[in-house]
Write a protein that holds these residues in place. Structure first.
Motif, PDB file in Angstrom:
ATOM      1  N   ASP A   1       0.830  -1.176   0.095  1.00 11.10           N
ATOM      2  CA  ASP A   1      -0.092  -0.007  -0.096  1.00 11.10           C
ATOM      3  C   ASP A   1       0.806   1.008   0.120  1.00 11.10           C
TER       4      ASP A   1
ATOM      5  N   PRO B   1       3.253   3.040  -3.997  1.00 11.56           N
ATOM      6  CA  PRO B   1       2.810   4.110  -4.882  1.00 11.56           C
ATOM      7  C   PRO B   1       3.399   5.368  -4.322  1.00 11.56           C
TER       8      PRO B   1
ATOM      9  N   SER C   1      -6.599   2.494  -6.709  1.00 15.11           N
ATOM     10  CA  SER C   1      -5.888   1.210  -6.858  1.00 15.11           C
ATOM     11  C   SER C   1      -4.525   1.796  -6.719  1.00 15.11           C
ATOM     12  N   ARG C   2      -3.582   0.834  -6.635  1.00 14.62           N
ATOM     13  CA  ARG C   2      -2.237   1.159  -6.301  1.00 14.62           C
ATOM     14  C   ARG C   2      -1.891   1.585  -7.816  1.00 14.62           C
TER      15      ARG C   2
ATOM     16  N   ALA D   1      -3.080   5.111  -8.167  1.00 15.94           N
ATOM     17  CA  ALA D   1      -2.367   5.808  -7.207  1.00 15.94           C
ATOM     18  C   ALA D   1      -1.060   6.286  -7.680  1.00 15.94           C
TER      19      ALA D   1
ATOM     20  N   THR E   1      -0.540  10.661  -2.255  1.00 14.97           N
ATOM     21  CA  THR E   1      -0.659   9.472  -2.946  1.00 14.97           C
ATOM     22  C   THR E   1      -1.089   8.399  -2.074  1.00 14.97           C
ATOM     23  N   ARG E   2      -0.692   8.318  -0.915  1.00 14.58           N
ATOM     24  CA  ARG E   2      -1.559   7.482   0.082  1.00 14.58           C
ATOM     25  C   ARG E   2      -2.958   7.362   0.212  1.00 14.58           C
TER      26      ARG E   2
ATOM     27  N   THR F   1      -4.174   5.813  -3.075  1.00 16.88           N
ATOM     28  CA  THR F   1      -3.898   4.629  -2.831  1.00 16.88           C
ATOM     29  C   THR F   1      -5.537   3.890  -2.083  1.00 16.88           C
ATOM     30  N   ARG F   2      -5.944   4.377  -1.028  1.00 15.14           N
ATOM     31  CA  ARG F   2      -6.927   4.201  -0.472  1.00 15.14           C
ATOM     32  C   ARG F   2      -8.191   4.388  -1.135  1.00 15.14           C
TER      33      ARG F   2
END
Length: 508
Positions: free
Chosen positions: A25, A28, A134-135, A138, A126-127, A130-131
């Motif tokens: 996670d 990215p 998708s990776r 992101a 970016t985190r 990601t949440r």
């Protein structure tokens, strides 16, 4: 209860699914920060080695850092004798550059600090992406952000105080999207110590928080303990933040800056362009302003305009577009766009987060994640993600970092040996008046003045015949020029003439 998702000031657990492995996670975000930092630092080092000098800003902030490293007030002779830079722009947070200069007394260190500040701002956004997504998506958004047009222009223009505002805005943006209102407020507060106009940005952010409170956003759990701050509702917290930003702005421009400025006024109030054009005409002409607005809309994926967070760009755009200085208007150059990047991406992700909470009328057990979201919402999100990525690809050749692909970028300037000879010819601690060419390079070991503002007869005068400061008509004899420009009848003699540089020394 000890789960992180049950602590106050955290987003509700159901809003952001976090079942993926911890390391994957974060890949990215780590990729975006690493690629961005590497590209920007390589560019800055190459720019420094090739002796590119786009402005006097790096030299000015280097003198500030040198003063702070000695625990002195930020007196910057380049701006004028005894000039306190806190009277130019209000940026007390730059005191953090003092320890940096103490360890690495070179202007290049400031460039690296700026590169790292811009790069690390990609982490929270970016985190967040990601949440929400998708990776792979992101990672693409993170790379677009950290290599965005606003950042590239800032890196090419070299150091400016706004570098400290970018990570603050990035973390505030992520907190806003995740409805962590108190965290958002804390990240916003230091902005008023970065630059005076950012108080108005904080004002707009407070209004955005208050609006979310009025729209029924979840209220943060009240924390136990004394203090009214902990008991505020979302709406009231937003209004407090807005009031804080507005008061900070007024106090800075009406009290602090006039008190510290040699002119006794705030020197950067709005100026006209010498015409009688109306407000709208000044805002949207010439056409370069429209181009800048277009790039900003692309960065927000278009759909970001639906977020109240996007309103944070308005103060910055207003003072830039209403100014008569054409350098403030464009999108490709200078540092003025950097603070807009985390706001625009934050607004895009805010709309994505709100769309993700929508659900179809189908049986909830039959779908999860994005499959439970209406088709129109999924297409809207896809459009919002594709637009900035397409804009990034389409403009890649028009931006400064593209020069990294050119043969010979970053090689030492052919004039480097001559420049080194000039610096060696001037004793450490001596005062020097010079143009832009070696301005920053002389700062570490000398007291430096600029030919356009100096009212002092310095120990040495350095003339670079290729510097833009002379408008194509440099002095042919530095000693004669320095003698003729003397304020006290000082006399200079030429001691070095090499590689287009001339050094004159004061002899009486």
């Amino acid at each position: 209860m000890t789960s992180a998702d049950t602590r106050p000031d955290r987003a509700p657990a159901h809003r952001f699914h976090r079942s993926s492995p911890w390391l994957f996670d974060r890949l990215p975000a780590a990729l975006a920060v690493t690629v961005g930092a590497t590209a920007m630092i390589v560019y800055s080092v190459g720019q420094w080695r090739s002796m590119q000098v786009p402005s006097w800003d790096l030299a000015i902030f280097s003198e500030l850092a040198k003063a702070y490293s000695r625990l002195q007030a930020p007196i910057v002779p380049i701006k004028g004798e005894g000039y306190n830079l806190l009277g130019d722009h209000f940026h007390p947070l730059l005191v953090l550059l003092g320890p940096v200069w103490r360890l690495f007394p070179t202007p290049l260190a400031l460039l690296v600090v700026q590169d790292l500040l811009l790069a690390v701002s990609a982490w929270p956004l970016t985190r967040l992406a990601t949440r929400l997504l998708s990776r792979p998506v992101a990672a693409l958004l993170g790379l677009f952000y950290v290599l965005s047009w606003g950042f590239q222009g800032a890196v090419a223009a070299q150091f400016h105080e706004i570098a400290f505002a970018v990570p603050l805005l990035a973390w505030a943006s992520a907190a806003f999207v995740e409805q962590r209102w108190r965290s958002c407020a804390w990240w916003l507060a230091p902005l008023v110590l970065v630059k005076e106009d950012l108080g108005l940005t904080v004002f707009m952010a407070g209004l955005a928080i208050a609006l979310r409170g009025q729209q029924g956003a979840p209220q943060q759990p009240a924390r136990h303990g004394p203090g009214w701050w902990r008991r505020l509702s979302t709406t009231r917290l937003g209004l407090v933040v807005a009031l804080f930003g507005l008061l900070a702005f007024l106090l800075t421009v009406l009290v602090f800056l006039p008190a510290l400025s040699p002119s006794g006024t705030w020197e950067y109030g709005l100026s006209d362009d010498g015409t009688s054009a109306g407000l709208l005409s000044r805002l949207f002409s010439p056409e370069v302003k429209i181009a800048t607005l277009g790039m900003l809309v692309y960065t927000a994926g278009g759909i970001g305009l639906a977020s109240p967070w996007m309103a944070l760009v308005l103060p910055t755009l207003a003072w830039r577009f209403l100014s008569g200085n054409e350098f403030y208007w464009g999108w490709q150059n200078w540092h003025y766009n950097a603070v807009l990047m985390p706001i625009a991406l934050g607004a895009l992700l805010d709309v994505v987060a709100r769309l993700k909470t929508r659900r179809t009328s189908a049986d909830p057990a039959s779908a999860s994640g994005w499959l439970a979201v209406p088709v129109w919402a999924r297409w809207t999100v896809a459009l919002g993600v594709v637009v900035p990525l397409a804009a990034g690809v389409g403009t890649v050749r028009d931006l400064p970092l593209w020069s990294l692909t050119q043969p010979g970028f970053g090689t030492a300037s052919e004039r480097a040996p001559a420049a080194a000879a000039v610096i060696d010819a001037i004793p450490d601690g001596a005062s020097v008046e010079t143009d832009l060419g070696l301005l920053a390079y002389l700062v570490p070991d000398h007291t430096v003045y600029w030919v356009g503002t100096s009212q002092v007869d310095t120990d040495y005068v350095v003339v670079d015949s290729q510097s833009s400061a002379w408008g194509g008509n440099p002095p042919t004899d530095a000693a004669s020029w320095a003698t003729s420009q003397s304020h006290t009848g000082a006399v200079y003699e030429l001691v070095l003439d090499t590689g287009g540089y001339q050094v004159a020394r004061r002899i009486s």
